[in-house]
Enzyme design. Structure first.
Site, short mmCIF file in Angstrom:
data_model
loop_
_atom_site.label_atom_id
_atom_site.label_comp_id
_atom_site.label_asym_id
_atom_site.label_seq_id
_atom_site.Cartn_x
_atom_site.Cartn_y
_atom_site.Cartn_z
N LYS A 1 30.05 80.32 48.03
CA LYS A 1 29.43 79.21 47.31
C LYS A 1 28.22 79.71 46.53
CE LYS A 1 29.10 74.96 48.90
NZ LYS A 1 28.73 73.81 49.77
N PHE B 1 29.08 67.04 42.21
CA PHE B 1 28.38 66.23 43.21
C PHE B 1 28.30 64.77 42.79
CE2 PHE B 1 25.70 69.12 46.13
CZ PHE B 1 26.75 70.00 46.29
N THR C 1 28.92 75.27 43.22
CA THR C 1 28.40 74.03 43.75
C THR C 1 27.18 73.55 42.95
OG1 THR C 1 27.66 72.98 45.82
CG2 THR C 1 26.92 75.24 45.42
N ASP D 1 33.12 68.30 55.17
CA ASP D 1 31.78 68.71 54.73
C ASP D 1 30.85 68.74 55.94
OD1 ASP D 1 29.73 69.45 53.07
OD2 ASP D 1 29.41 67.47 52.20
N GLU E 1 27.72 79.76 51.68
CA GLU E 1 26.82 79.75 50.52
C GLU E 1 25.87 80.93 50.47
OE1 GLU E 1 24.59 76.41 47.86
OE2 GLU E 1 25.90 75.92 49.53
#
Length: 316
Positions: A131, A177, A155, A16, A95
């Site tokens: 994303k 998350f 996400t 990440d 993203e």
């Protein structure tokens, strides 16, 4: 054998981060980025070249100032992704602008543009995950994009309704998350309602995992947003886990043995009838934490996108 090596036996490790040094050190299968990580990366001196390339690209493309800003930010996103892909064997997650999170058509257009930009640099769409925030509009966008072999990573996923809708739309991968759920319960002073060994973020992912595996959904579950190593180890066996360099370092430095926690069933049952849009919105709305954290996440990623555009604007 350290904990990171042991974890690799149960779970695919994803980094990440946009930091190349960390990626080279920990050798993940995949890597994920987001607007916050992209912003952090471009502020590093060694990445100045990506800003310069993006400005030059945008000026050549022409158009209004806003169009040039968007083209430049897309260029940075893709160029960083292309660089990261040199050091990993798997996927890079890139993203889409969070400000598009409630517009299905615009998400589809932006995703296709990003994939085309990757392909223009010789990167197959098979190595790129787009994303998108796990709104209804983005889930449906991912469903459409899959028809063109463009795969998505949904996400900012906090509610069970989001996870279920993603599976029913045959989304490629979701990122629930863990840490942000934990943060919300801490902020609300609600952790006292849970046994000390039951983290609400971990429990959320376990519920999703058991539901997906029981019904044989193919959507990949990638736990994300961890606050400590304990959360990671409690989800050992999850399909994928995306982990920050700080926690990867901690795992690598610890030799304490642990057992796999998530194990798929050997028999399956028929999935329930898919949620309608109305049912999805109602079920998601019932989860106060999820409503707040999804909204907050989209706002904050949008702010980071604007900050990136301000940096680009000064150079232009």
């Amino acid at each position: 054998m350290n904990q990171l090596e042991l974890l690799r036996k149960f779970t695919t490790i994803v980094a990440d981060t946009s930091d190349i040094d960390s990626i080279c050190k920990y050798k993940p299968e995949d890597a994920t980025t987001n607007p916050s990580l992209i912003l952090k990366a471009v502020n590093l001196h060694e990445n100045q070249k990506f800003l310069n390339q993006a400005v030059e690209y945008a000026k050549k493309k022409g158009g209004s100032k806003q169009e040039q800003l968007l083209n430049a930010s897309d260029k940075i996103l893709v160029d960083l992704g292309v660089e990261i892909l040199k050091y990993i064997p798997g996927y890079i997650s890139s993203e889409v602008d969070a400000r598009l999170s409630f517009n299905q058509d615009k998400c589809i257009v932006k995703a296709k543009k990003i994939v085309e930009m990757y392909e223009n640099q010789g990167v197959s769409r098979k190595r790129v995950l787009i994303k998108l925030a796990a709104t209804w509009e983005c889930i449906k966008a991912a469903e459409e994009l899959k028809k063109d072999n463009i795969f998505c990573n949904l996400t900012l996923l906090f509610s069970f309704a989001q996870a279920r809708a993603c599976a029913e739309s045959k989304v490629f991968l979701i990122s629930p998350f863990v840490g942000r759920i934990y943060d919300w319960y801490i902020a609300q002073n609600l952790m006292s309602n849970f046994p000390h060994n039951e983290d609400p973020g971990v429990i959320s992912v376990k519920k999703i995992y058991n539901f997906y595996k029981k019904h044989n959904y193919k959507t990949i579950i990638m736990g994300a947003s961890f606050r400590n190593v304990k959360q990671i180890l409690l989800l050992s066996g999850c399909d994928r886990l995306t982990i920050s360099p700080l926690l990867l370092k901690e795992l690598e430095s610890n030799n304490t043995v642990f057992n796999r926690k998530l194990i798929p069933p050997t028999t399956f049952i028929k999935p329930p009838v898919s949620l309608s849009e109305e049912e999805f919105r109602w079920e998601h709305n019932q989860d106060e934490m999820a409503v707040q954290k999804l909204s907050e996440g989209i706002r904050n990623f949008g702010k980071d996108q604007i900050l990136l555009e301000k940096i680009i604007s000064k150079l232009m």
